[in-house]
Enzyme design. Sequence first.
Site, PDB file in Angstrom:
ATOM      1  N   ASN A 116      -8.906  98.529  16.719  1.00  0.00           N
ATOM      2  CA  ASN A 116      -8.182  99.474  17.559  1.00  0.00           C
ATOM      3  C   ASN A 116      -6.725  99.052  17.642  1.00  0.00           C
ATOM      4  OD1 ASN A 116      -7.898  97.473  19.585  1.00  0.00           O
ATOM      5  ND2 ASN A 116      -9.967  97.905  20.289  1.00  0.00           N
ATOM      6  N   SER A 118      -4.837  97.849  20.038  1.00  0.00           N
ATOM      7  CA  SER A 118      -4.359  96.780  20.903  1.00  0.00           C
ATOM      8  C   SER A 118      -4.587  95.398  20.310  1.00  0.00           C
ATOM      9  CB  SER A 118      -5.048  96.867  22.262  1.00  0.00           C
ATOM     10  OG  SER A 118      -6.444  96.759  22.113  1.00  0.00           O
ATOM     11  N   CYS A 119      -5.627  95.228  19.513  1.00  0.00           N
ATOM     12  CA  CYS A 119      -5.938  93.905  18.992  1.00  0.00           C
ATOM     13  C   CYS A 119      -6.920  94.021  17.855  1.00  0.00           C
ATOM     14  CB  CYS A 119      -6.530  93.027  20.102  1.00  0.00           C
ATOM     15  SG  CYS A 119      -7.285  91.512  19.503  1.00  0.00           S
ATOM     16  N   GLY A 120      -6.570  93.467  16.709  1.00  0.00           N
ATOM     17  CA  GLY A 120      -7.462  93.562  15.572  1.00  0.00           C
ATOM     18  C   GLY A 120      -8.754  92.792  15.756  1.00  0.00           C
ATOM     19  N   CYS A 122     -10.325  91.581  18.501  1.00  0.00           N
ATOM     20  CA  CYS A 122     -11.252  91.926  19.568  1.00  0.00           C
ATOM     21  C   CYS A 122     -12.002  93.212  19.272  1.00  0.00           C
ATOM     22  CB  CYS A 122     -10.538  92.027  20.910  1.00  0.00           C
ATOM     23  SG  CYS A 122      -9.242  93.278  20.979  1.00  0.00           S
TER      24      CYS A 122
END
Length: 277
Positions: A116, A118-120, A122
């Site tokens: 997503n 916001s953070c690859g 996570c």
Amino acid sequence: MNSNYKVIKFRSNNSKEVNDQISIEEPLEISLKYKDKENWIENTISITMRTPGDDEDLVRGFLFNEKVVEKIEYIEKIEHSGRPTDQYGIKNKITVTINNSENIDIDKIKRNFLTNSSCGVCGKTSLDSLEIIKKDKILKSIPKITKETIMLSPDKLRQNQSEFSKTGGIHASGLFTAKGDIVAIKEDVGRHNALDKLIGHALDQKLLDTNIQFLTCSGRLNFDLVQKALMVNIGILIGVGAPTSLAIDLANRFDMTLVGFVKGDSFNIYSNSERIK
């Protein structure tokens, strides 16, 4: 890429409706097309939220940084497909044709690369994806940069962003020379996407010279950004915000210099200070 939206601005007990420029966030579906014996196979491997634009660079950097392809030359063709969206007229599907598919494990790829904006890391579904393919450490003697170069790089990054000044809602990654000159800058709503775009562009245009280059990123420094920088042997990674514990551990493991909280005349060195003069 941005779009105008009606917003109500409240200032000093007064409000008014105005047009405001907002960063566009749209899904990008990435598919791999490769040959299995005599048959061509196509599989969707990831859907990531990104700012439209430089999609080809994003895909190049993503596939290389995650070692889906060992060499950028294995990417034969990148094509947009699907129906243009009604609102922005952009295509949100992209197909990458691979000319060397010996190491393609499509099931593993599909498990690992659900991301997503916001953070690859996570967004990935398996902790196995945290395993670093890289085996060798980075040479500690290069590059060498001054503290003045470090402190100036975030301002140079922001001054040369095309979208941040318009929307205030977009990240950037910049490739700099050791003297502080800008090589290239890329922007995206996602920190990891901005860096993928930058690395994909640098690889495609043969701009990388890690002996004399470093990276500066807006926002905080997480594991994902350190991993991507390591894939192209960047020795110094600088961030405006704080690093995470895992980012510091990874930087130390591979002898990367990690610098955070760069503000005005101050910054913190979290690992391998030898490269900073």
